[in-house]
Design an enzyme around this catalytic site. Sequence first.
Site, PDB file in Angstrom:
ATOM      1  N   GLY A   1       4.475  15.836   9.125  1.00 15.51           N
ATOM      2  CA  GLY A   1       3.799  16.718   8.062  1.00 15.51           C
ATOM      3  C   GLY A   1       3.279  15.489   7.059  1.00 15.51           C
ATOM      4  O   GLY A   1       2.831  14.203   7.488  1.00 15.51           O
ATOM      5  N   SER A   2       3.175  16.022   5.713  1.00 16.93           N
ATOM      6  CA  SER A   2       2.688  15.005   4.851  1.00 16.93           C
ATOM      7  C   SER A   2       3.510  14.048   4.472  1.00 16.93           C
ATOM      8  O   SER A   2       4.872  14.151   4.652  1.00 16.93           O
ATOM      9  CB  SER A   2       2.302  15.909   3.494  1.00 16.93           C
ATOM     10  OG  SER A   2       3.454  16.327   2.871  1.00 16.93           O
TER      11      SER A   2
ATOM     12  N   LYS B   1       4.349  13.275   1.332  1.00 13.77           N
ATOM     13  CA  LYS B   1       5.108  13.455   0.335  1.00 13.77           C
ATOM     14  C   LYS B   1       6.305  14.033   0.824  1.00 13.77           C
ATOM     15  O   LYS B   1       7.332  13.610   0.212  1.00 13.77           O
ATOM     16  CB  LYS B   1       4.095  14.344  -0.700  1.00 13.77           C
ATOM     17  CG  LYS B   1       4.906  15.091  -1.867  1.00 13.77           C
ATOM     18  CD  LYS B   1       4.175  16.064  -2.701  1.00 13.77           C
ATOM     19  CE  LYS B   1       4.733  16.484  -3.651  1.00 13.77           C
ATOM     20  NZ  LYS B   1       4.150  17.528  -4.576  1.00 13.77           N
ATOM     21  N   VAL B   2       6.152  15.065   1.594  1.00 13.55           N
ATOM     22  CA  VAL B   2       7.250  15.788   2.123  1.00 13.55           C
ATOM     23  C   VAL B   2       8.292  14.957   3.028  1.00 13.55           C
ATOM     24  O   VAL B   2       9.508  14.762   2.989  1.00 13.55           O
ATOM     25  CB  VAL B   2       6.895  16.878   2.885  1.00 13.55           C
ATOM     26  CG1 VAL B   2       8.236  17.671   3.339  1.00 13.55           C
ATOM     27  CG2 VAL B   2       6.439  17.777   1.970  1.00 13.55           C
ATOM     28  N   GLY B   3       7.402  14.058   3.671  1.00 15.87           N
ATOM     29  CA  GLY B   3       8.246  13.144   4.758  1.00 15.87           C
ATOM     30  C   GLY B   3       9.035  12.040   3.862  1.00 15.87           C
ATOM     31  O   GLY B   3      10.056  11.828   4.160  1.00 15.87           O
TER      32      GLY B   3
ATOM     33  N   GLU C   1       6.405  11.428  11.483  1.00 21.16           N
ATOM     34  CA  GLU C   1       5.156  11.390  11.819  1.00 21.16           C
ATOM     35  C   GLU C   1       4.341  11.910  10.733  1.00 21.16           C
ATOM     36  O   GLU C   1       4.204  13.083  10.721  1.00 21.16           O
ATOM     37  CB  GLU C   1       4.572  12.059  12.961  1.00 21.16           C
ATOM     38  CG  GLU C   1       5.781  11.692  14.499  1.00 21.16           C
ATOM     39  CD  GLU C   1       5.179  10.010  14.785  1.00 21.16           C
ATOM     40  OE1 GLU C   1       4.145   9.565  14.425  1.00 21.16           O
ATOM     41  OE2 GLU C   1       6.107   9.565  15.557  1.00 21.16           O
TER      42      GLU C   1
ATOM     43  N   CYS D   1      -4.055  14.231  11.755  1.00 20.63           N
ATOM     44  CA  CYS D   1      -3.560  13.091  10.841  1.00 20.63           C
ATOM     45  C   CYS D   1      -4.291  11.658  11.431  1.00 20.63           C
ATOM     46  O   CYS D   1      -4.502  10.697  10.664  1.00 20.63           O
ATOM     47  CB  CYS D   1      -1.817  12.791  11.086  1.00 20.63           C
ATOM     48  SG  CYS D   1      -1.634  12.640  12.782  1.00 20.63           S
TER      49      CYS D   1
END
Length: 486
Positions: free
Chosen positions: A232-233, A235-237, A254, A288
């Site tokens: 995912g993003s 920011k969340v990662g 990833e 991505c």
Amino acid sequence: MSSYFTDLAQQYIDGEWRPGTGSWDIIDFNPYDGEKLASITIAAVDEVDQAYQAAARAQKQWAAVNPYARRVVFEKALRLVEEREGEITEAIIAELGGTHLKAGFELHLAKEFLRESVHLALRPEGKILPSPVDGKENRLYREPVGVVGVISPFNFPFLLALKSVAPALALGNGVVLKPHQNTPIVGGTLVAKIFEDAGLPGGLLNVVVTDIAEIGDAFIEHPIPKVISFTGSDKVGRHVATVCASLFKRSVLELGGNSAIVVLDDADVDYAVDAAVFSRYVHQGQVCMAANRVLVDRSIADTFTEKFVAKVKSLRSGDPRDPGTVIGPVINSQQAESISAIVEQAIAEGATALVHGTTTDNLVEPSVLTDVPTDSALLRQEVFGPVAFLIPFDGEEEAVRLVNDTPYGLSGAVHTGDVERGVAFAKKIDTGMFHVNDGTVHDEPLVPFGGEKSSGIGRLNGETTLEAFTTLKWISVQHGRSGFPF
């Protein structure tokens, strides 16, 4: 419409299909026409716990199953995907707004990764290592980590769920999968259905359709999973990584990218145009690895630009159910608004729109922008939509500097008439993956996939998948007698 959206709009916990007990429903919409596909009552914290408990119970027996017997499940799962390819294609088109071309691309890779998981069951190997101590035998065992939590994204949900779920199971682990809220069927319960029908024992794979507004960090904080695999993003990662590190869990991340495709002065221009257009606009740019930036040597920039713009203008936008459509809708209205805002911001900053696509609901037509100011933040961020930035450069040294001028480092490509020149260029880029005379969007079962900088931590595929979802245990045997100082 596929029956998946009526049959699979539930939670899958401990081998049972059942509704969630959360306080609200996730409504699954077709992003192209707004049709309601399904309504799923979300899973609450209790159900996340039940899913992890079920996986932990089932995993002990599964790990003891002969790996030759385990792989039969994955052989059957592969056959089921092949048999149901038409239905899965329909589901990808309906839930994601993916085109026929995109669905075919995703299913091809999903089958490749399932084939690899069949072999992966037999890959863990032990070792006997020498010891400086007389009579000691050092045995090294590679064992499953136990339970893996998987969080799948909305862009390639079937592939990217399978890419972690199948290897983790093949290596003897239990799994709990949380799909993205916009793709709960294709990225979640459809995967569970395939493995259920393939004979996977109940409880080993669980799917919880939920949202952090309901469960907070319960999915990643739960004490049972030893590894969290998140796509995912960034920011969340970053948050996932922080929580996992604080709890001594392993995270495989990833994340996003801001890849560039570079066209050197000796490149085959027509071929580079084809590669660049695909690399930027496949699945509406919601990839991505997509080439946000197209860097072209100034000596050939005019020729390249003319051909690139002409090809982009030829891409048909519209209903993804039409086999001739290349550009379908983006996933939701927030994405559509965000992409439109990026185009307008670039123009306000002084960029020139060589192609200025319109936005109708979630259908965002392609845009091509040039003259974006070199200090614009837009050149350094991920743009998850059909917008290309064309950037001329003077010589390789400037190209390397421009490619690296981003917090991301996932993929990229360079086009040149000299392969070794391309390899030398690739070595100078701070990235996990780079391709010579090809596009930027690639994934293969045996090649380590992952990024540097803000594009993630860890790798998947091949040996790196083995490392991600197993752990090493040292057992020593003293055949003689040790001497002790007291």
